[in-house]
Design an enzyme around this catalytic site. Sequence first.
Site, PDB file in Angstrom:
ATOM      1  CB  SER A 299     -39.384 -15.510 -49.806  1.00 40.04           C
ATOM      2  OG  SER A 299     -38.937 -14.548 -48.901  1.00 40.04           O
ATOM      3  CG  HIS A 374     -37.459 -10.083 -50.281  1.00 36.84           C
ATOM      4  ND1 HIS A 374     -37.733  -9.653 -49.007  1.00 36.84           N
ATOM      5  CD2 HIS A 374     -38.356 -11.082 -50.532  1.00 36.84           C
ATOM      6  CE1 HIS A 374     -38.732 -10.367 -48.491  1.00 36.84           C
ATOM      7  NE2 HIS A 374     -39.133 -11.243 -49.400  1.00 36.84           N
TER       8      HIS A 374
END
Lengths: 436, 436, 436, 436
Positions: A299, A374
């Site tokens: 990410s 997340h």
Amino acid sequence: MNKIGYFTRNIFESIADTGEKFLDLSGFRGTPVQELMDLCNDLISHKGIVSGIALAREVVTRYKALNDNERLAFFQELTLVIESEISNIKMVAEDFVHHPDEESLQELYKSLRTKYRKLFNRMNMAPNGTEVIVDLRRDLLRLLPEHPELKAIDNELRRIFTTWFNPGFLVLKRIDWNSEASVLEKIIRYETVHNIGSWKDLKQRLVENRRCFAYFHPSLGDEPLIFVEVALTKGIANSVQTILHNEKEEKNRDTAIFYSINNCQRGLKGIPLGNFLIKMVVTEIAKELPSIKYFSSLSPVTGFSDWLKTAINSGEDKLFGEDINTLKLALQPDWYPDPKIRKQVKNPLMKVCANYLVNQKKNGKPVNSVARFHFSNGAELYRINWMGNSSKHGMADSFGLMVNYLYDLRHIEINHERYTGKGELAISRNIKKLLS
Amino acid sequence: MNKIGYFTRNIFESIADTGEKFLDLSGFRGTPVQELMDLCNDLISHKGIVSGIALAREVVTRYKALNDNERLAFFQELTLVIESEISNIKMVAEDFVHHPDEESLQELYKSLRTKYRKLFNRMNMAPNGTEVIVDLRRDLLRLLPEHPELKAIDNELRRIFTTWFNPGFLVLKRIDWNSEASVLEKIIRYETVHNIGSWKDLKQRLVENRRCFAYFHPSLGDEPLIFVEVALTKGIANSVQTILHNEKEEKNRDTAIFYSINNCQRGLKGIPLGNFLIKMVVTEIAKELPSIKYFSSLSPVTGFSDWLKTAINSGEDKLFGEDINTLKLALQPDWYPDPKIRKQVKNPLMKVCANYLVNQKKNGKPVNSVARFHFSNGAELYRINWMGNSSKHGMADSFGLMVNYLYDLRHIEINHERYTGKGELAISRNIKKLLS
Amino acid sequence: MNKIGYFTRNIFESIADTGEKFLDLSGFRGTPVQELMDLCNDLISHKGIVSGIALAREVVTRYKALNDNERLAFFQELTLVIESEISNIKMVAEDFVHHPDEESLQELYKSLRTKYRKLFNRMNMAPNGTEVIVDLRRDLLRLLPEHPELKAIDNELRRIFTTWFNPGFLVLKRIDWNSEASVLEKIIRYETVHNIGSWKDLKQRLVENRRCFAYFHPSLGDEPLIFVEVALTKGIANSVQTILHNEKEEKNRDTAIFYSINNCQRGLKGIPLGNFLIKMVVTEIAKELPSIKYFSSLSPVTGFSDWLKTAINSGEDKLFGEDINTLKLALQPDWYPDPKIRKQVKNPLMKVCANYLVNQKKNGKPVNSVARFHFSNGAELYRINWMGNSSKHGMADSFGLMVNYLYDLRHIEINHERYTGKGELAISRNIKKLLS
Amino acid sequence: MNKIGYFTRNIFESIADTGEKFLDLSGFRGTPVQELMDLCNDLISHKGIVSGIALAREVVTRYKALNDNERLAFFQELTLVIESEISNIKMVAEDFVHHPDEESLQELYKSLRTKYRKLFNRMNMAPNGTEVIVDLRRDLLRLLPEHPELKAIDNELRRIFTTWFNPGFLVLKRIDWNSEASVLEKIIRYETVHNIGSWKDLKQRLVENRRCFAYFHPSLGDEPLIFVEVALTKGIANSVQTILHNEKEEKNRDTAIFYSINNCQRGLKGIPLGNFLIKMVVTEIAKELPSIKYFSSLSPVTGFSDWLKTAINSGEDKLFGEDINTLKLALQPDWYPDPKIRKQVKNPLMKVCANYLVNQKKNGKPVNSVARFHFSNGAELYRINWMGNSSKHGMADSFGLMVNYLYDLRHIEINHERYTGKGELAISRNIKKLLS
């Protein structure tokens, strides 16, 4: 895409056509917005289904024909509607307060089933109704920052969408090179994390060691709601370029890297889809490929560069200690071609990044939205990768840093609970070392 | 039935399996109902999706394992939950009454998003969740007459279903001899108006001059919600036996007779599906077969016999005038084999029937529920047919009378409005003559 | 593409796998070609299906692994096989000549069912067998010019393919933007008449006023055999650039222009597909769009330029009469940017072109293969278009001329018969004028 | 069933319609057979595809309209056609005999491509052409015993079908309760080994521990060619009643019993489908259910009763030795309700049965056709089961005996070869014991 869906849509069109013949629109006079409001009122009040569908289609068509200013005006008219209901709600609420029983409670519910809700539920009967209402919210969200008075409409739409797009109603599909070109074209269009430059580029992302999954809603045809791109690798990949260029033909793959998640419909902002999608895909891959043992994202650290610049410029030196001067080197334009500077800044940048992700908070949650997503899913901040994204955009956005968030099925539940309950973050030893 | 749906369902199962491994159920102790309540509380409070789906499945599985008494106990526990929220709603409502602004309104909405709603929305994530919730309401409705305290749960489910089963989300499918046997088997089972005795009998109803259409919901797989059987005829058919035995191979068909409408899911009672279905089917047939000009039902006069008996026995003679004695003949068992009696009673019975359908009202609406349904759809009471249903059941229920309600697309809108607005009924000249 | 097809293919693979376990390949020693020949012999002689499929797969796999020289050697080995059968055939034929009855006739048939035929029929059981055999003929055709001794194999394959690809077994599909990307990619690859430069270019050819249809064979999966691209226009289009750039958004379209027909499988050369495809597509369009009244090709005059050059250089002046010098202008490189020259050569070129198409014959048929194809289909040579294809290739190939062949359903049968029977060509008044 | 197939079929119809407009049938005069022959001649000679399809449809339609006598007459006319070609074939064959080279060989092939073959290949272009040609052979086979002169047509059809129905072109589908009713209805109709009495009975055969697979051909729509019913059991089942009544809900299933194989199309008699189907299904089940280790049939001993009666009556006593008198008991009507007789005859009958299956041969192969089928597939005669089929039919046909033929994948290849090569039969120890 869907045979039956198509059939139904045609029928809706036909019913609308049939209804239209008996729909006397000659009485509607005024500006487009006034006429649309009149139609909306009819749509709400009429109970006849035949002209209901025709009316719904008329409302939908006219809404689409409005320009930006007219849409604003229409939304403002709508807010007046609800204001007119407030006094009624108040009366019913008072009643309930005085005699709080099942009956008065039902009356309260009823009073809160406002004309908005009726309007949107009725509009949904029009051909492509769902699509138009999702787009309507997109328009609304664009106007909202400058027109906070429209918030009430958004609140209602959000409530409606949360029910309509309940995970139990969504459909997961694998996207591959046998998918319809019309769907693939949308994947190209909606991919914004790591741009797809061409169909050849897209095909690269759908080959044997790649996966792509998207969520669809039965009423939105072949419009994806959200999709995720996955690379199957040996070990947890640390560079997005390696993935995008698909360089290694690896054997013994044991890891699934989620390297790009994209929301497709701006009108569905804030409706939770991503966390559910990731877990569906984890399960699907685990079932298809038992050899895959690790699940991790790769990410971006969106906004890290901006944050650092601001922090340094505003003189928050204590955050950086003695690294402050080294870090300033990285604020220079084009610092990275110089290997000496790169070597110098690497460690300080990674330390600050860990710090940024873990310690910079707002309302008790990390300021970084990707991290928030997340952590909230129960993932662990696993590793920060130097030169994880060496593209121009990657360098500008976060000094080329990329982050792995690890999804360990044995821990995500407890991670999630600790995060939600006590605001505790799950971080690896690796990261702890950077922080110490 | 649906490839993708199947795929998704499997995934849900897998996710639930995955989640289950990490679901520690060892702490749950008590009666099945107590354990279930504990699980429900967890399901509501937990936000983690992984064990969310596993929990949802556990809740669903355990609910299905309860016996009738336990289900009642479970529902009663649930009603306690909402009572515990009343005081909070009351507080929030008071707040709103004092400061009625957007913010306090949103708080009011939030307080009304009770634990029920959360529970049912979360249960919907379980494999087959939607189906179980629909069945749960079926159980609830069965208990309701003797346990009015459960009404609150039903009110909530009704609100939820109205959104979930919005016509815009339903899928119309034609049922024919190429449909899956598993679906056809359900058609046989759910047909209660005119029983289907065998697969051969079913095939007769799916031949070239017959149509059958059903509504499905994407989350309920191949479970039909409601279906309608149609016969294509020359002229407006007046006898259901002619249709069922499919005797005439007619040419120049110009009429579609809706001779059987069946709701399949008791759990969806009161959710409006029928009016919409009829209009969809009218449109579909009009498109497929331009030669069809007339659309009419051939409907039973459910309960007419009982009503007449009661009325005569309770001595409401003025209703019947001089026909009273003739009518009494029809109350004898086995009156109809005698041609003389048949001739005598025919006219009086038809007159009384028209009277019953048009003038016997409750709350301003006809007492006969079939009549209410069609009037509310905008249909016209067109004709009463002598010996329209000569089966044993037909004779017992309504002296063999059957009724045509006509759907004239040019008039249904205005008929509907007059009915809804002023309680006016659309009746043909034919019927008026009977009434005069 | 096809669910069931896929299933079957998998099964074939599995059966082959199963069979392989029991397939003792250890006895095979020699060059790859010798080993392959040994396997072929086994495949022909073995009657057991289990190892039959495994053997077939082994044969197919090994054939694909051969290089060009080895393939040639393999084909040459095969021709020896048939030579060895000639003496048997001869014996049987003699027998038949002496006693020509049903029994001896059947023996003759049997003797002609050579090992080739058996081999190819058995190979067809392998996974992807059909595909490999089609590709095998492609290889063969490439070698044939220099190795005429291989003709016998080609004759056999041609006979086999004529049965396998009987029009009754082919499947017509419309290709559009909802087709699978994997199929569209093949359309891009196989289009050679008017190159498709990109996916955007392809999409242009699949929009609302365009059609594309392809023939498929159930055993060849998503491999198209032949496809045709169609433009719906107002009037008979005279320029391919107008079509390719899709410039006009025309109303009142009345014409379907077949502007590109492409055979996809070189291995199917000579198997008639095109004429049938065109008529299928004419019918399909006539049914879908009743407003389309005219059907015409817009075809190249392939090889016209070369022919003219040769004809002039070889001094066949009488063909051109007094135009000879003007025509020579067009043989200069880059003559066409000069408007004066263009004006001069236009008429002479069009006259010569008409002459070339109509009067230049070989074995009583036009030398131009495109003309032969359309005449044989019953089409009429309708118009020669100046600057019909102004691309570089079009200018080089035929001075930019393009031709319309008209498919008038009322005349194609008689046109075809006159052409086949007496060699008469159907030509329009327009063309006759050019010729006079 | 098949979307695309349907589409194509429609197109064929439309093309046929289009062609028909231009098809002048006014010239055809005579008896139906003469007119049909004239049309056939046209179909063969015409090369135009448009009226080709229309002609093909006309031929097909008219053929279907003929009565039995006319069909016979038509076939007889057809045989005259080929007789007229014999002299040509003879001439060409002579030519080949004198100059046996590739060219004369091709001429020989060409001469053998008779008008029959052309006719059937052209008829195949008609809508449903393949189906009609298969049915035509069914008619032919019925007439053949009394009209041996029609053999030539059958020979040609057999050659054609062997290519058309090459296993590589067939499609295997699983039949279950989600299959179309129209297909299931055919399964009921075509099951002749163990009658299916009702839809309920059928459903019993499609439940969780049952499988049914059928072969289809893409051009025959939803017409099955052959299907097999399978029961999953623990151990090798010895009674068909246990299977049909599906009595045991067994765990640890390890065996697949093929208890019924049915050819569906009489017109495909002699075209090998069964052996291939069994092996496909073995593979499919092995893949789906790795726990299944044994594959066996449970087969009737068709004709055993008749054979025994004849053998005893014709006094072939030495076959039976001292058992002769006991065996005669079993020839009495209704011997089996008596337990004493049952006990007495059991062993002698089983011994004779083994003898019948193994030693009674014709042309070196077992006289029992079921045995021939399985031996030729490489199966082993594994066990004879007392009271394996206690139905009336089973008792009458073979004294209730049923046989298991075992398919052991490790041995079927060698079994097959020994059987085909040397006529050796694979029999179990069990059977050997009975024989000794």
